[in-house]
Design an enzyme around this catalytic site. Structure first.
Site, PDB file in Angstrom:
ATOM      1  N   SER A 151      95.784  55.545 -60.463  1.00  0.00           N
ATOM      2  CA  SER A 151      94.337  55.329 -60.474  1.00  0.00           C
ATOM      3  C   SER A 151      93.764  55.487 -61.872  1.00  0.00           C
ATOM      4  O   SER A 151      92.665  55.035 -62.135  1.00  0.00           O
ATOM      5  CB  SER A 151      93.674  56.320 -59.529  1.00  0.00           C
ATOM      6  OG  SER A 151      94.008  57.635 -59.912  1.00  0.00           O
ATOM      7  N   HIS A 153      96.536  48.360 -59.472  1.00  0.00           N
ATOM      8  CA  HIS A 153      95.747  49.419 -58.824  1.00  0.00           C
ATOM      9  C   HIS A 153      95.025  48.874 -57.598  1.00  0.00           C
ATOM     10  O   HIS A 153      94.038  48.146 -57.719  1.00  0.00           O
ATOM     11  CB  HIS A 153      94.757  50.004 -59.849  1.00  0.00           C
ATOM     12  CG  HIS A 153      93.941  51.137 -59.321  1.00  0.00           C
ATOM     13  ND1 HIS A 153      92.672  51.408 -59.749  1.00  0.00           N
ATOM     14  CD2 HIS A 153      94.225  52.075 -58.373  1.00  0.00           C
ATOM     15  CE1 HIS A 153      92.207  52.456 -59.099  1.00  0.00           C
ATOM     16  NE2 HIS A 153      93.123  52.878 -58.256  1.00  0.00           N
ATOM     17  N   GLU A 207      93.012  45.928 -59.377  1.00  0.00           N
ATOM     18  CA  GLU A 207      92.824  46.007 -60.833  1.00  0.00           C
ATOM     19  C   GLU A 207      94.204  45.821 -61.443  1.00  0.00           C
ATOM     20  O   GLU A 207      95.118  46.605 -61.122  1.00  0.00           O
ATOM     21  CB  GLU A 207      92.348  47.416 -61.210  1.00  0.00           C
ATOM     22  CG  GLU A 207      90.905  47.578 -61.530  1.00  0.00           C
ATOM     23  CD  GLU A 207      90.602  48.977 -62.115  1.00  0.00           C
ATOM     24  OE1 GLU A 207      89.809  49.041 -63.031  1.00  0.00           O
ATOM     25  OE2 GLU A 207      91.144  49.982 -61.628  1.00  0.00           O
ATOM     26  N   ASN A 253      87.613  53.484 -61.787  1.00  0.00           N
ATOM     27  CA  ASN A 253      87.353  54.927 -61.757  1.00  0.00           C
ATOM     28  C   ASN A 253      86.503  55.423 -62.914  1.00  0.00           C
ATOM     29  O   ASN A 253      85.911  56.490 -62.837  1.00  0.00           O
ATOM     30  CB  ASN A 253      88.665  55.689 -61.662  1.00  0.00           C
ATOM     31  CG  ASN A 253      89.162  55.671 -60.231  1.00  0.00           C
ATOM     32  OD1 ASN A 253      88.379  55.879 -59.309  1.00  0.00           O
ATOM     33  ND2 ASN A 253      90.428  55.388 -60.034  1.00  0.00           N
TER      34      ASN A 253
HETATM   35  N1  CAA Z   1      93.635  51.208 -42.798  1.00  0.00           N
HETATM   36  C1  CAA Z   1      93.471  49.980 -42.273  1.00  0.00           C
HETATM   37  N2  CAA Z   1      92.303  49.517 -41.808  1.00  0.00           N
HETATM   38  C2  CAA Z   1      91.240  50.344 -41.885  1.00  0.00           C
HETATM   39  C3  CAA Z   1      91.320  51.635 -42.408  1.00  0.00           C
HETATM   40  C4  CAA Z   1      92.584  52.070 -42.873  1.00  0.00           C
HETATM   41  N3  CAA Z   1      92.745  53.277 -43.413  1.00  0.00           N
HETATM   42  N4  CAA Z   1      90.101  52.205 -42.355  1.00  0.00           N
HETATM   43  C5  CAA Z   1      89.275  51.297 -41.796  1.00  0.00           C
HETATM   44  N5  CAA Z   1      89.970  50.175 -41.523  1.00  0.00           N
HETATM   45  C6  CAA Z   1      89.468  48.969 -40.909  1.00  0.00           C
HETATM   46  C7  CAA Z   1      89.012  49.236 -39.507  1.00  0.00           C
HETATM   47  O1  CAA Z   1      90.097  49.252 -38.608  1.00  0.00           O
HETATM   48  C8  CAA Z   1      88.076  48.084 -39.261  1.00  0.00           C
HETATM   49  O2  CAA Z   1      88.841  46.927 -38.995  1.00  0.00           O
HETATM   50  P1  CAA Z   1      88.406  45.887 -37.895  1.00  0.00           P
HETATM   51  O3  CAA Z   1      87.381  45.035 -38.569  1.00  0.00           O
HETATM   52  O4  CAA Z   1      89.673  45.187 -37.625  1.00  0.00           O
HETATM   53  O5  CAA Z   1      87.876  46.675 -36.727  1.00  0.00           O
HETATM   54  C9  CAA Z   1      87.426  47.877 -40.634  1.00  0.00           C
HETATM   55  O6  CAA Z   1      88.303  48.509 -41.580  1.00  0.00           O
HETATM   56  C10 CAA Z   1      86.068  48.503 -40.698  1.00  0.00           C
HETATM   57  O7  CAA Z   1      86.197  49.855 -40.302  1.00  0.00           O
HETATM   58  P2  CAA Z   1      85.136  50.639 -39.424  1.00  0.00           P
HETATM   59  O8  CAA Z   1      84.373  49.664 -38.584  1.00  0.00           O
HETATM   60  O9  CAA Z   1      85.834  51.760 -38.740  1.00  0.00           O
HETATM   61  O10 CAA Z   1      84.201  51.370 -40.463  1.00  0.00           O
HETATM   62  P3  CAA Z   1      83.376  50.799 -41.676  1.00  0.00           P
HETATM   63  O11 CAA Z   1      82.711  49.514 -41.346  1.00  0.00           O
HETATM   64  O12 CAA Z   1      82.581  51.953 -42.130  1.00  0.00           O
HETATM   65  O13 CAA Z   1      84.466  50.485 -42.803  1.00  0.00           O
HETATM   66  C11 CAA Z   1      85.560  51.228 -44.748  1.00  0.00           C
HETATM   67  C12 CAA Z   1      85.367  51.451 -43.256  1.00  0.00           C
HETATM   68  C13 CAA Z   1      86.167  49.862 -44.995  1.00  0.00           C
HETATM   69  C14 CAA Z   1      86.506  52.312 -45.213  1.00  0.00           C
HETATM   70  C15 CAA Z   1      84.141  51.315 -45.435  1.00  0.00           C
HETATM   71  O14 CAA Z   1      83.506  52.506 -45.072  1.00  0.00           O
HETATM   72  C16 CAA Z   1      84.220  51.237 -46.937  1.00  0.00           C
HETATM   73  O15 CAA Z   1      84.322  50.174 -47.518  1.00  0.00           O
HETATM   74  N6  CAA Z   1      84.157  52.419 -47.589  1.00  0.00           N
HETATM   75  C17 CAA Z   1      84.258  52.501 -49.046  1.00  0.00           C
HETATM   76  C18 CAA Z   1      85.702  52.382 -49.435  1.00  0.00           C
HETATM   77  C19 CAA Z   1      85.894  52.479 -50.898  1.00  0.00           C
HETATM   78  O16 CAA Z   1      84.965  52.608 -51.686  1.00  0.00           O
HETATM   79  N7  CAA Z   1      87.152  52.416 -51.312  1.00  0.00           N
HETATM   80  C20 CAA Z   1      87.518  52.591 -52.689  1.00  0.00           C
HETATM   81  C21 CAA Z   1      87.876  54.019 -52.888  1.00  0.00           C
HETATM   82  S1  CAA Z   1      88.298  54.304 -54.549  1.00  0.00           S
HETATM   83  C22 CAA Z   1      89.895  53.877 -54.645  1.00  0.00           C
HETATM   84  O17 CAA Z   1      90.577  53.567 -53.730  1.00  0.00           O
HETATM   85  C23 CAA Z   1      90.435  53.912 -56.033  1.00  0.00           C
HETATM   86  C24 CAA Z   1      90.885  55.195 -56.569  1.00  0.00           C
HETATM   87  O18 CAA Z   1      91.690  55.140 -57.485  1.00  0.00           O
HETATM   88  C25 CAA Z   1      90.343  56.505 -56.176  1.00  0.00           C
END
Ligand code: CAA
Length: 282
Positions: A118, A139, A151, A189
């Site tokens: 990351s 990434h 990324e 990040n």
């Molecule tokens: N694995 C697979 N699928 C997943 C999942 C997982 N861990 N978590 C959620 N999903 C899927 C769900 O199953 C659902 O799929 P369907 O459309 O088939 O039903 C879909 O995603 C939407 O999920 P929910 O309806 O339960 O909930 P939501 O609409 O709130 O979406 C989310 C969940 C996609 C996680 C959303 O909240 C989101 O986009 N959150 C922000 C995520 C983010 O910012 N990620 C970046 C983090 S930073 C990073 O990764 C980099 C780093 O280096 C730190």
């Protein structure tokens, strides 16, 4: 031509990366030194694919074909004829350097070595190998099956052909590649973590409750998750690690990690995965 991929680490990120690679038709060796983690990662992949069958996005035959592309291994040397290795192990430079040294010795000469780090310097990882021009950052974002971004980070020595091969593969994974140079935190990040850190300062200084801070960002900025919920989801240990990398890498006090973040991590409150972070998880 990339056909066989080795994914190192079957945790949240590694399992997600392996799943999207196998779904796109690549043969995947999924490697984790701990058999229990390997089994848990593969179980999560199977569950996700079953969910996609239930939602009629794929057929049972697609699911079975995807699962049949996996070989589960606990030692990297058991992966054969690999064209690309993607390391998604713990965010620890010494561990990653040791993996890259081993990969350099055991992977075929043409193989590309990628890391899902990351924020760690790609150039520093490349430097422990004899093929720095074939080392690159790839990434993925969490949750990998859902998020569209990859990324792609060029190390100082990364060859154009290697960049292009990874960019092409990212499209095959149905993700969008974005080209980035090797500086602390890359782009994702460098921008995300100071926002999360500021949200933690806002809580620390008593400006508002965790719920109120998250509501402001969800309802006011249309973020899918508030910053404190997102921090719990990413892992507070990972958030602290990335802030330290920014702070050290730029030597600028604007990146200093919030003392409350340090305290939570020291207490073992690592977010959702540990059952407690800014929120409590059952
Ligand atoms: N694995 C697979 N699928 C997943 C999942 C997982 N861990 N978590 C959620 N999903 C899927 C769900 O199953 C659902 O799929 P369907 O459309 O088939 O039903 C879909 O995603 C939407 O999920 P929910 O309806 O339960 O909930 P939501 O609409 O709130 O979406 C989310 C969940 C996609 C996680 C959303 O909240 C989101 O986009 N959150 C922000 C995520 C983010 O910012 N990620 C970046 C983090 S930073 C990073 O990764 C980099 C780093 O280096 C730190």
């Amino acid at each position: 031509m990339i056909k066989k991929v080795l994914v190192i680490g079957a945790g949240q990120m590694g399992a997600g990366i392996a799943e999207v690679c196998a779904t796109a038709g690549y043969q995947v060796f999924l490697c984790d030194t701990a058999q229990a983690s390997l089994d848990a990662g593969f179980a999560r992949i199977t569950k996700n694919l079953e969910k996609n069958v239930a939602k009629e996005r794929i057929t049972t035959a697609d699911k079975d074909a995807t699962l049949a592309r996996f070989t589960l291994i606990t030692e990297m040397k058991n992966a054969v004829d690999v064209d690309l290795a993607i390391e998604a192990a713990t965010e620890n430079m010494a561990i990653k350097q040791s993996i890259f040294k081993q990969l350099d010795e055991i992977m075929p000469a043409h193989a590309i070595l990628a890391t899902n780090t990351s924020s760690m310097p790609i150039t520093e990882l490349a430097a422990v190998t004899k093929r720095p021009e074939q080392v690159i950052g790839m990434h993925f974002m969490n949750p990998v099956p859902v998020m569209k971004l990859v990324e792609i980070i060029r190390g100082l020595a990364t060859k154009d052909e290697v960049y292009q091969a990874i960019e092409e593969m990212t499209h095959k994974l149905k993700k969008t590649p974005v080209e980035v140079n090797d500086f602390p935190g890359f782009v994702a990040n460098r921008i995300l973590m100071p926002m999360i850190n500021e949200a933690i300062y806002t809580l620390y200084e008593g400006v508002a409750s965790a719920e109120a801070i998250d509501d402001v960002m969800k309802l006011g900025m249309n973020h899918p998750m508030g910053p404190l919920t997102l921090a719990d989801f990413i892992g507070l240990d990972t958030c602290l690690y990335i802030m330290e990398t920014l702070y050290e890498g730029f030597g600028d006090s604007k990146y200093r990690p919030c003392p409350l973040l340090r305290k939570y991590v020291a207490a073992g409150w690592h977010g959702k995965k540990s059952g407690r972070g800014f929120y409590v998880y059952e």
